[in-house]
Design a protein around this motif. Structure first.
Motif, PDB file in Angstrom:
ATOM      1  N   LYS A   1       7.910   4.665   5.423  1.00 39.15           N
ATOM      2  CA  LYS A   1       7.546   5.604   4.358  1.00 39.15           C
ATOM      3  C   LYS A   1       8.097   7.005   4.653  1.00 39.15           C
TER       4      LYS A   1
ATOM      5  N   LYS B   1       8.153  -2.726  -4.176  1.00 40.39           N
ATOM      6  CA  LYS B   1       6.785  -2.918  -4.663  1.00 40.39           C
ATOM      7  C   LYS B   1       5.845  -3.410  -3.560  1.00 40.39           C
TER       8      LYS B   1
ATOM      9  N   GLU C   1       8.814  -7.868   2.093  1.00 39.70           N
ATOM     10  CA  GLU C   1       8.813  -8.290   0.708  1.00 39.70           C
ATOM     11  C   GLU C   1       8.739  -9.803   0.613  1.00 39.70           C
TER      12      GLU C   1
ATOM     13  N   ASN D   1       2.724  -2.342  -1.294  1.00 39.79           N
ATOM     14  CA  ASN D   1       1.602  -1.444  -1.073  1.00 39.79           C
ATOM     15  C   ASN D   1       1.151  -1.682   0.368  1.00 39.79           C
ATOM     16  N   PRO D   2       1.396  -0.732   1.275  1.00 36.57           N
ATOM     17  CA  PRO D   2       1.106  -0.949   2.693  1.00 36.57           C
ATOM     18  C   PRO D   2      -0.326  -1.401   2.980  1.00 36.57           C
ATOM     19  N   LYS D   3      -1.303  -0.755   2.356  1.00 32.22           N
ATOM     20  CA  LYS D   3      -2.698  -1.111   2.622  1.00 32.22           C
ATOM     21  C   LYS D   3      -3.000  -2.535   2.158  1.00 32.22           C
ATOM     22  N   LYS D   4      -2.607  -2.852   0.934  1.00 27.03           N
ATOM     23  CA  LYS D   4      -2.854  -4.198   0.420  1.00 27.03           C
ATOM     24  C   LYS D   4      -2.134  -5.237   1.275  1.00 27.03           C
ATOM     25  N   TYR D   5      -0.923  -4.912   1.691  1.00 24.90           N
ATOM     26  CA  TYR D   5      -0.149  -5.826   2.532  1.00 24.90           C
ATOM     27  C   TYR D   5      -0.899  -6.112   3.838  1.00 24.90           C
TER      28      TYR D   5
ATOM     29  N   GLN E   1       5.226 -10.882   1.509  1.00 21.70           N
ATOM     30  CA  GLN E   1       4.262 -10.546   0.464  1.00 21.70           C
ATOM     31  C   GLN E   1       4.404 -11.516  -0.703  1.00 21.70           C
TER      32      GLN E   1
ATOM     33  N   LEU F   1       9.467   1.612  -0.115  1.00 24.40           N
ATOM     34  CA  LEU F   1       8.305   0.762  -0.345  1.00 24.40           C
ATOM     35  C   LEU F   1       8.031   0.605  -1.839  1.00 24.40           C
ATOM     36  N   ASP F   2       8.287   1.667  -2.608  1.00 24.86           N
ATOM     37  CA  ASP F   2       8.109   1.579  -4.055  1.00 24.86           C
ATOM     38  C   ASP F   2       9.155   0.666  -4.677  1.00 24.86           C
TER      39      ASP F   2
END
Length: 149
Positions: free
Chosen positions: A48, A59, A142, A61-65, A145, A55-56
């Motif tokens: 980041k 797509k 990616e 999301n570090p926390k969700k990942y 995920q 990261l955008d």
């Protein structure tokens, strides 16, 4: 990475100032898993910082990942982190091991980059710019995920 270490130091200071001992949470994350989580968070923070749009773009999301990867939630992580931070020696050992792991990874990547540069010089051709280690890591994140979804 500096942000994470600073955050961890602040948490450590606040927790160490308390007189009461932090009770072991019901769903304590194991020490080795906690180390892996902190390692992944450090890598994601570095990505980041180095390339904010990366990261955008993918797509991610570090926390969700992290929560999906380790099957935890934010409260469980926060309570486990506070618990480990309340024990100075144990938390210091985790942070030192984390730093060693990051240093080794950095050295591995530097070796790979040097090898690629030597390979490119030998070819003496104009080729595309080598894929950076950050891009490789983002691609693997990616793929992981997408597999989990």
């Amino acid at each position: 990475m500096k942000k994470i270490i600073s955050l961890l130091a602040i948490i450590l200071i606040f927790v160490s100032c308390k007189e009461e001992v932090v009770k072991k949470p019901d769903r304590l994350i194991e020490k080795e898993v906690m180390l892996n989580i902190m390692y992944d968070l450090s890598l994601l923070e570095a990505i980041k910082y180095q390339n904010p749009a990366s990261l955008d773009t993918f797509k991610i999301n570090p926390k969700k990942y992290i929560y999906k990867k380790y099957k935890i939630d934010s409260l469980q992580f926060a309570k486990s982190n506070t618990y480990y931070a309340s024990n100075y020696e144990e938390y210091t050992a985790i942070v030192v091991e984390l730093e060693d792991r990051l240093t080794k990874k950095k050295e591995e990547i530097a070796t790979i980059i040097k090898a690629e540069e030597k390979k490119n010089k030998k070819k003496k051709k104009t080729i595309e710019k080598p894929v950076s280690p950050t891009t490789k890591l983002i691609d693997s994140l990616e793929i992981n995920q997408r597999k989990r979804l």
